[in-house]
Design a protein around this motif. Structure first.
Motif, PDB file in Angstrom:
ATOM      1  N   VAL A 266       0.850  -1.201   0.000  1.00 17.71           N
ATOM      2  CA  VAL A 266       0.000   0.000   0.000  1.00 17.71           C
ATOM      3  C   VAL A 266       0.878   1.242   0.000  1.00 17.71           C
ATOM      4  CG1 VAL A 266      -1.646   1.373   1.343  1.00 17.71           C
ATOM      5  CG2 VAL A 266      -1.950  -1.117   1.145  1.00 17.71           C
ATOM      6  N   SER A 267       0.632   2.123  -0.946  1.00 14.14           N
ATOM      7  CA  SER A 267       1.262   3.443  -0.975  1.00 14.14           C
ATOM      8  C   SER A 267       0.155   4.465  -1.179  1.00 14.14           C
ATOM      9  CB  SER A 267       2.296   3.532  -2.099  1.00 14.14           C
ATOM     10  OG  SER A 267       2.865   4.822  -2.152  1.00 14.14           O
ATOM     11  N   LEU A 268      -0.074   5.283  -0.168  1.00 12.79           N
ATOM     12  CA  LEU A 268      -1.191   6.224  -0.222  1.00 12.79           C
ATOM     13  C   LEU A 268      -0.840   7.501  -0.969  1.00 12.79           C
ATOM     14  CD1 LEU A 268      -2.433   5.806   3.464  1.00 12.79           C
ATOM     15  CD2 LEU A 268      -3.494   4.874   1.398  1.00 12.79           C
ATOM     16  N   PHE A 269       0.427   7.900  -0.926  1.00 14.24           N
ATOM     17  CA  PHE A 269       0.823   9.179  -1.499  1.00 14.24           C
ATOM     18  C   PHE A 269       2.113   9.048  -2.317  1.00 14.24           C
ATOM     19  CE2 PHE A 269      -1.623  10.479   2.293  1.00 14.24           C
ATOM     20  CZ  PHE A 269      -2.508  11.367   1.709  1.00 14.24           C
ATOM     21  N   HIS A 270       2.395  10.088  -3.055  1.00 18.90           N
ATOM     22  CA  HIS A 270       3.627  10.241  -3.827  1.00 18.90           C
ATOM     23  C   HIS A 270       4.846  10.037  -2.915  1.00 18.90           C
ATOM     24  CE1 HIS A 270       6.733  12.422  -6.127  1.00 18.90           C
ATOM     25  NE2 HIS A 270       5.993  12.191  -7.197  1.00 18.90           N
ATOM     26  N   ALA A 271       5.948   9.630  -3.492  1.00 21.29           N
ATOM     27  CA  ALA A 271       7.165   9.357  -2.734  1.00 21.29           C
ATOM     28  C   ALA A 271       7.696  10.583  -1.997  1.00 21.29           C
ATOM     29  CB  ALA A 271       8.248   8.810  -3.666  1.00 21.29           C
TER      30      ALA A 271
END
Length: 276
Positions: A266-271
Motif C-alpha cells: 500500500v502506498s497512499l501518497f507520492h514518494a
C-alpha cells in the motif's frame, strides 16, 4: 419524455468528458491526490468503482467504492478549514452505480424514483441506501470525507452521499474520531499550503441491513502537505469497536493497511511524502 431527459443527461456527461463513475482516477479527478498521484492498487477491492464525487456539476472529492461490500474503500479530498454552520441536507446516492446513462451528479433516491423512473431495487443493487442505516445499535453513519473539512455549503452538502459513508461505531464517531477531525487535522495542517487527505475503512466480518452493508473493522486516515520549509505527512487508525485512535507515521499506517487488506503493498501518497 423520459428518453429525452436521459438524452440530455448523456449529452451533459459527454460534454464534461465522461460520466462520474470512471475507469480510474488517473487523468480524471486526480486533483484530489498529492502530486496528482492516486493511491496504489493494494487497496483495490474485488468489485471496485472509481467515483468522481460530483454535486451541482462540480467535483468535490474522489471515492474508491466497493460495490460488493457497499462501503467506500476511501475518499480523497483537499482539507479546507471552516467555521461554517453544518446544515444536514437530504442523503444522496450515486446514479451511475445504477446505470451509466443516469446523471453525473449525485441524487436523492426519491429523485431517481420519481424523475428518472428507477426502481428502488436497482438503486440499492450496488450501493447502500438510506434504509440500510435505520434502526442501528451502537453504529451510526460515519463520513470518511467529513462535512466540516469543507469551507462552502456546497462542499459540505456533497459529503452527504452514502458512497462516502460507513457504519461507524457511534462512540468512536462522536468521540476520538471527531476530535481527530476537529482538532488534530487543523493543528497538523496549520503551516500547510494545501493538505491532501485520504480517509478509508477496512472491511470487517459483520454486516448490517440483512448482510447488505459491511461493518468495517478499522477506520483510518492519512494526509500529506507541503509547508514553506518541507513536506509533512501523517496517518491515523482506529478499531471500529473502541473509542480510541492512534496517530502514527504514514509509513507505519501503510504497513498496517497492507496487512489488514491483504491485497498487496500500500502506498497512499507520492514518494515525496515522508514515511517516518
Amino acid at each position: 419524455m423520459l428518453w429525452l431527459l436521459l438524452l440530455q443527461v448523456w449529452a451533459s456527461c459527454l460534454w464534461m468528458g465522461h460520466g462520474e463513475v470512471v475507469p480510474s482516477f488517473a487523468n480524471t479527478c486526480n486533483q484530489f491526490f498529492y502530486q496528482n498521484m492516486p493511491a496504489t492498487k493494494g487497496l483495490e477491492p474485488q468489485k471496485p468503482a472509481w467515483i468522481c464525487q460530483t454535486f451541482q456539476n462540480q467535483r468535490f472529492f474522489a471515492t474508491l467504492y466497493d460495490r460488493k461490500e457497499r462501503i467506500p474503500v476511501y475518499s480523497a479530498y483537499i482539507y479546507q478549514a471552516t467555521t461554517g454552520r453544518r446544515v444536514t441536507p437530504e442523503w444522496m446516492v450515486e446514479p451511475q452505480l445504477i446505470h451509466n446513462n443516469l446523471p453525473c451528479d449525485m441524487k436523492t433516491e426519491k429523485t431517481l424514483r420519481e424523475i428518472y423512473s428507477v426502481s428502488q431495487d436497482d438503486i440499492s443493487k450496488n450501493q447502500s441506501v438510506y434504509q440500510d442505516y435505520l434502526n442501528l445499535t451502537d453504529l451510526s453513519r460515519g463520513h470518511l470525507n467529513p462535512a466540516a473539512h469543507h469551507n462552502t455549503q456546497e462542499g459540505r452538502n456533497a459529503t452527504f452521499t452514502l458512497t462516502n459513508i460507513v457504519p461507524q461505531n457511534t462512540a468512536l464517531n462522536n468521540g476520538a474520531w471527531n476530535l481527530y477531525e476537529a482538532k488534530t487535522v487543523p493543528k497538523k495542517s496549520k503551516d500547510c499550503q494545501t493538505t491532501y487527505a485520504i480517509v478509508g475503512a477496512v472491511p470487517g466480518d459483520s454486516y448490517i441491513s440483512q448482510n447488505r452493508v459491511n461493518v468495517p473493522s478499522h477506520i483510518w486516515a492519512s494526509a500529506c502537505c507541503k509547508t514553506n520549509n518541507t513536506t509533512i505527512a501523517w496517518g491515523a487508525i482506529a478499531e471500529n469497536n473502541k473509542d480510541k485512535i492512534q496517530v502514527l507515521s504514514l509509513g507505519d499506517l501503510e504497513k498496517q493497511l497492507a496487512e489488514l487488506y491483504s491485497r498487496g503493498s500500500v502506498s497512499l501518497f507520492h514518494a515525496d511524502c515522508p514515511r517516518t
